[in-house]
Write an enzyme that holds these catalytic residues in place. Structure first.
Site, short mmCIF file in Angstrom:
data_model
loop_
_atom_site.label_atom_id
_atom_site.label_comp_id
_atom_site.label_asym_id
_atom_site.label_seq_id
_atom_site.Cartn_x
_atom_site.Cartn_y
_atom_site.Cartn_z
N LYS A 191 13.38 -15.02 -25.59
CA LYS A 191 13.78 -16.01 -24.03
C LYS A 191 12.17 -17.14 -23.59
CE LYS A 191 16.48 -12.21 -22.34
NZ LYS A 191 16.90 -11.04 -21.55
N GLN B 150 13.86 -7.29 -18.02
CA GLN B 150 13.91 -6.30 -19.21
C GLN B 150 14.86 -5.31 -18.80
OE1 GLN B 150 15.44 -9.12 -21.63
NE2 GLN B 150 16.16 -7.29 -22.95
N ASP C 261 19.67 -12.94 -14.56
CA ASP C 261 20.54 -12.38 -14.62
C ASP C 261 21.86 -11.92 -14.27
OD1 ASP C 261 19.82 -11.21 -16.80
OD2 ASP C 261 17.69 -9.65 -16.61
N1 GUN Z 1 18.69 -5.66 -21.93
C1 GUN Z 1 19.88 -5.73 -22.64
N2 GUN Z 1 20.63 -7.45 -22.57
C2 GUN Z 1 19.71 -7.64 -21.31
C3 GUN Z 1 19.98 -8.91 -20.64
O1 GUN Z 1 21.28 -9.60 -20.66
N3 GUN Z 1 18.57 -8.64 -19.66
C4 GUN Z 1 18.53 -7.83 -19.37
N4 GUN Z 1 17.14 -8.13 -18.76
N5 GUN Z 1 18.01 -6.77 -20.06
C5 GUN Z 1 19.08 -7.17 -21.18
#
Ligand code: GUN
Length: 297
Positions: A58, A102, A125
């Site tokens: 990211k 995350q 998110d």
């Molecule tokens: N863990 C698995 N997928 C995601 C996501 O799209 N965002 C975040 N923050 N954590 C994740």
């Protein structure tokens, strides 16, 4: 005799790369006009290998397209209180437009509490209940990265969805649940007749064999097999399981929820793993961050 391959790959790598190019052009325009450069921050707790890979990807994607990014790393021992304090700090930091925490988080931290602590206008998110509610009601919001990425992929490949039978396997809050809502919406992509299958479904095959579109988000490697699908199906594979593989430099290989070769032979469209849904989630997060930055300026 070689098997004839008639399916088309839904290439998430290529599509996400197209989206990133579009975003880079937008950033250039913003710069020329003296506007706010989108700034995404990420909080990473602990040293889960997969989470680290995702967060690094990211941050790298931000750099590539000219977004600002910040990464805040914490030891798995960070207290819930400390983490909530950091979130509050980022909520009030006007120099950044969106941030993510995350997941998964260590067991001693309440993920629900953390999700609800993020200011909805910075929740790129799309996990906050307010944003999930807005998504369900078709109001402007941040649709979470994986579902948004899948919708983009369907749209950019002009996959017909209206009136189709769509089976979603899995009901997780991050993928299965939002996908089932989005595919049933009065919109394109959407207008599907949606069935949600999960661990308590008696005979999943009964539903999948009638499906025109199958979205598998189970986290169970090679779950969907050829006998479960009909000819001409469109298959979206959301699974990414790491399987030990000494022949790989990383020590593992990535396997989806679909037994790819045999299901592909019956499919009209199918996403690969890796290179399907995965890269699309990153592109979506970037799109949400741009939206957040535009809203803030
Ligand atoms: N863990 C698995 N997928 C995601 C996501 O799209 N965002 C975040 N923050 N954590 C994740």
């Amino acid at each position: 005799m070689e098997m004839e391959t008639t399916y088309q790959l839904l290439d998430g790598k290529k599509t996400s790369s197209n989206i990133k190019e579009e975003l880079a052009i937008e950033v250039k325009k913003i710069k020329e006009e003296g506007g706010q450069i989108p700034h995404l921050a990420a909080i990473l707790v602990g040293d889960d290998g997969a989470s680290e890979t995702y967060v690094n990807a990211k941050v790298k994607a931000c750099e590539l397209i000219g977004f600002k990014s910040s990464l805040f790393r914490y030891d798995a021992s960070i207290s819930e209180l400390e983490l909530l304090a950091k979130i509050e700090e980022l909520n009030n930091d006007s120099s950044l437009h969106g941030f993510i925490v995350q997941l998964p988080l260590p067991d001693h931290i309440d993920e629900q509490k953390v999700t609800e602590a993020v200011a909805p206008e910075k929740d790129v998110d799309g996990f906050h209940p307010e944003n999930v509610g807005k998504m369900a009601l078709d109001l402007p919001t941040f649709v979470s990265a994986t579902p948004y990425g899948i919708m983009q992929l369907l749209e950019r490949y002009n996959i017909e969805t209206e009136g189709k039978n769509c089976v979603v396997i899995g009901r997780s809050h991050i993928v299965g649940l939002p996908m089932s809502i989005l595919m049933a919406k009065k919109a394109y992509p959407g207008n599907c007749t949606v069935t949600v299958c999960h661990s308590r479904t008696k005979d999943i095959k009964e539903f999948t064999t009638k499906a025109d579109i199958i979205i598998v988000a189970l986290g169970s490697s090679e779950f969907l097999t050829a006998d479960m699908v009909k000819e001409g199906v469109t298959v979206i594979d959301v699974g990414i399981t790491r399987i030990k593989d000494e022949s790989k430099k990383s020590g593992y290989r990535l396997v989806g929820d679909v037994k790819f070769d045999e299901v592909a032979a019956k499919s009209s469209y199918i996403t690969p793993v890796p290179g399907g849904v995965g890269p699309m989630t990153i592109a979506s997060l970037l799109m949400n961050t741009l939206t957040a930055a535009k809203r803030a300026s």
